[in-house]
Write a protein that holds these residues in place. Structure first.
Motif, mmCIF file in Angstrom:
data_model
loop_
_atom_site.group_PDB
_atom_site.id
_atom_site.type_symbol
_atom_site.label_atom_id
_atom_site.label_comp_id
_atom_site.label_asym_id
_atom_site.label_seq_id
_atom_site.Cartn_x
_atom_site.Cartn_y
_atom_site.Cartn_z
ATOM 1 N N LEU A 140 -75.165 56.294 -84.893
ATOM 2 C CA LEU A 140 -73.914 55.545 -84.759
ATOM 3 C C LEU A 140 -72.961 56.224 -83.776
ATOM 4 O O LEU A 140 -72.451 55.582 -82.839
ATOM 5 N N TRP A 141 -72.754 57.530 -83.968
ATOM 6 C CA TRP A 141 -71.803 58.236 -83.102
ATOM 7 C C TRP A 141 -72.319 58.364 -81.680
ATOM 8 O O TRP A 141 -71.553 58.248 -80.716
ATOM 9 N N THR A 142 -73.627 58.606 -81.533
ATOM 10 C CA THR A 142 -74.204 58.711 -80.193
ATOM 11 C C THR A 142 -74.041 57.398 -79.427
ATOM 12 O O THR A 142 -73.645 57.388 -78.250
ATOM 13 N N SER A 143 -74.314 56.284 -80.114
ATOM 14 C CA SER A 143 -74.250 54.981 -79.454
ATOM 15 C C SER A 143 -72.818 54.621 -79.090
ATOM 16 O O SER A 143 -72.554 54.093 -77.996
ATOM 17 N N ALA A 144 -71.902 54.899 -80.006
ATOM 18 C CA ALA A 144 -70.489 54.620 -79.711
ATOM 19 C C ALA A 144 -70.029 55.450 -78.509
ATOM 20 O O ALA A 144 -69.363 54.936 -77.589
ATOM 21 N N ASP A 177 -78.600 58.099 -89.473
ATOM 22 C CA ASP A 177 -77.838 56.919 -89.075
ATOM 23 C C ASP A 177 -76.471 57.318 -88.509
ATOM 24 O O ASP A 177 -75.997 56.706 -87.546
ATOM 25 N N ASP A 178 -75.868 58.368 -89.086
ATOM 26 C CA ASP A 178 -74.584 58.838 -88.557
ATOM 27 C C ASP A 178 -74.719 59.279 -87.106
ATOM 28 O O ASP A 178 -73.881 58.952 -86.265
ATOM 29 N N TYR A 188 -78.261 51.911 -80.334
ATOM 30 C CA TYR A 188 -78.114 52.113 -81.772
ATOM 31 C C TYR A 188 -79.308 51.542 -82.531
ATOM 32 O O TYR A 188 -79.875 52.188 -83.427
ATOM 33 N N ILE A 189 -79.713 50.325 -82.157
ATOM 34 C CA ILE A 189 -80.878 49.702 -82.804
ATOM 35 C C ILE A 189 -82.128 50.527 -82.541
ATOM 36 O O ILE A 189 -82.930 50.785 -83.449
ATOM 37 N N GLY A 190 -82.282 50.986 -81.289
ATOM 38 C CA GLY A 190 -83.448 51.785 -80.931
ATOM 39 C C GLY A 190 -83.516 53.100 -81.699
ATOM 40 O O GLY A 190 -84.592 53.502 -82.164
ATOM 41 N N GLY A 214 -69.963 46.687 -85.453
ATOM 42 C CA GLY A 214 -70.351 45.274 -85.558
ATOM 43 C C GLY A 214 -71.848 45.109 -85.761
ATOM 44 O O GLY A 214 -72.292 44.291 -86.572
ATOM 45 N N VAL A 215 -72.620 45.898 -85.016
ATOM 46 C CA VAL A 215 -74.080 45.853 -85.184
ATOM 47 C C VAL A 215 -74.453 46.268 -86.609
ATOM 48 O O VAL A 215 -75.241 45.605 -87.288
ATOM 49 N N ALA A 216 -73.843 47.377 -87.053
ATOM 50 C CA ALA A 216 -74.168 47.897 -88.387
ATOM 51 C C ALA A 216 -73.854 46.871 -89.473
ATOM 52 O O ALA A 216 -74.660 46.651 -90.394
#
Lengths: 213, 213, 213
Positions: free
Chosen positions: B186-190, B182-183, B172-174, B115-117
């Motif tokens: 994305l995966w780290t934040s999820a 970016d991958d 994710y933003i940070g 959603g953020v992306a």
């Protein structure tokens, strides 16, 4: 069989007005049951009449909305809301429940099939198009009930209302694979929904869902 | 550390299906608790599964909607709604609450970050983008509860659900300001959201809001 | 009379912030009455502050949304939600109900007239434009009450709130047919709504709708 005469445009207009009035009437009744004031009565009637088509158009990203193009319908509901208190008693005396159910069934057929057609115009896949038809037919009532702080009637009474719209939507989609004209497919499917709805109403049919057969 | 292998696309597809099924399952449970009929069960499950992403896309004015592009998910929920009554008992026997919570936590992480992306792709400012991530993660449940005539659970149980999504959105933003891919971000934040959610669930953590500390 | 000096832009900004804060405050109060947690308090306050304008923009298909363009307002409500518990007591001590009603009435006038103007910019017919003005003014509160599982207050308390907005909307539309400047029409109509609202509040006027006169 293919080039059936299309009913004159004013017939469609009359059906449309009647269907909208029946939708609005359901809003008047529900809003008054909740002891709403004039603002609530107008808003709930408006939502009941136009909520389904508006939600469909927002999901399809279609503008202008139906009631924006035809502000005369909004004005009509506004005037009726002003008159609703004295009118309601008269309406109840003149118009029997039977008449309201018939008008509502005609509206359900017309709007559900029109919803499918509009979704197909917007290139929706067919299952989604059938859902858009049902949404057009039932979400006026769903949004009306949410605003009135009730669990939506169409989700809990077990009466085949949305289901009639769903079957009719698929009849319309199915007829497109035959060589009948689109007008014939449209009117046949709308009539099918209306008749199916009236038959299930007449015999008070319910879908028993919670008990396993 | 930078060019981590991206998990194969079918892994994402599997996670997606599982997350949607878990969302739909929460709708089945709630709709049946309200004694809804088949129409209500399907609609509430559908709203629970797709409501968050749909609201985000309407706010962003993004079309076509996810479930319009992938009608197979709508059909899947439709078939499951037809089977829900007998299925529910079996599901409860086979799948423990633990499995559901884990699947739901994975879905929360995935959808919030996605959603953020998507909000950033639509050039939203970052605070709004973080809100869009949380909306994607939680509004399926919010709309489900509204349709079921309940105060939304996620607004009143004090469990850090939306808050996990919010922190993960900001992670994710940070990470975008660092030089990780970016991958990876994305995966780290999820994963962060999923783990944070599971830890807070495991220890039954609550945010005490009404009493001042 | 025609070329009245327009108030300096920062006056508008101040009124805007105050009106948003008052909307958010109504959300804080309602969310806390429902014993919501921090997520609920923020979301309900946000919906109360921006729901009306957001619904109008979705109906008009106008993007970006106001709060997307001005993320500082979303951040402000977020910070206030974090502080709401200690803040609420202080706010209640410092700010009387009178101040809140006055600020709310100013916001109602400003947002209703702005809603009409935006609908006209989007080429809506005039009755629809007047409805969009009222929607902008009242649907923040309506959506707040729906999320809080209440019948919307503005639909049932019989107080002329939406009606003040409606009359002011038509005053604004009417003044466009005279030779006064648009600025004058806008400010006069907004002031008219504010004063009408305060007068009806002061004398505790109600519209008796259910009893025939």
């Amino acid at each position: 069989m293919k080039h059936l005469p299309i009913p004159h445009v004013s017939l469609i207009a009359i059906i449309e007005v009647v269907a909208i009035l029946v939708g609005a009437l359901s809003g008047f009744v529900e809003a008054r049951r909740k002891r709403m004031d004039i603002v609530g009565v107008f808003t709930v009637a408006f939502i009941a009449a136009f909520g389904g088509g508006t939600l469909r158009d927002i999901l399809l990203d279609k503008r202008p909305l139906f009631w924006v193009q035809h502000q005369e319908y909004a004005i009509l509901i506004f005037v009726l809301a002003l008159l609703a208190t004295p009118l309601m008693k008269t309406v109840r005396q003149i118009i029997s429940e039977r008449v309201i159910v018939v008008a509502d069934a005609i509206g359900l057929g017309l709007f559900a099939v029109a919803g499918v057609a509009q979704a197909q115009t917007a290139h929706m896949p067919i299952f989604i198009a059938s859902m858009m038809g049902v949404i057009t037919g039932i979400f006026g009532g769903v949004l009306r009930d949410i605003v009135c702080n009730e669990v939506p009637m169409v989700f809990r009474d077990g009466k085949p209302y949305a289901i009639c719209a769903f079957f009719g939507a698929w009849l319309y989609i199915g007829l497109q694979y035959t060589d009948v004209s689109d007008d014939f497919a449209l009117w046949t499917s709308a009539a099918f929904i209306t008749i199916l709805r009236l038959v299930t109403w007449k015999f008070d049919l319910h879908i028993h869902y919670h008990k396993n057969p």
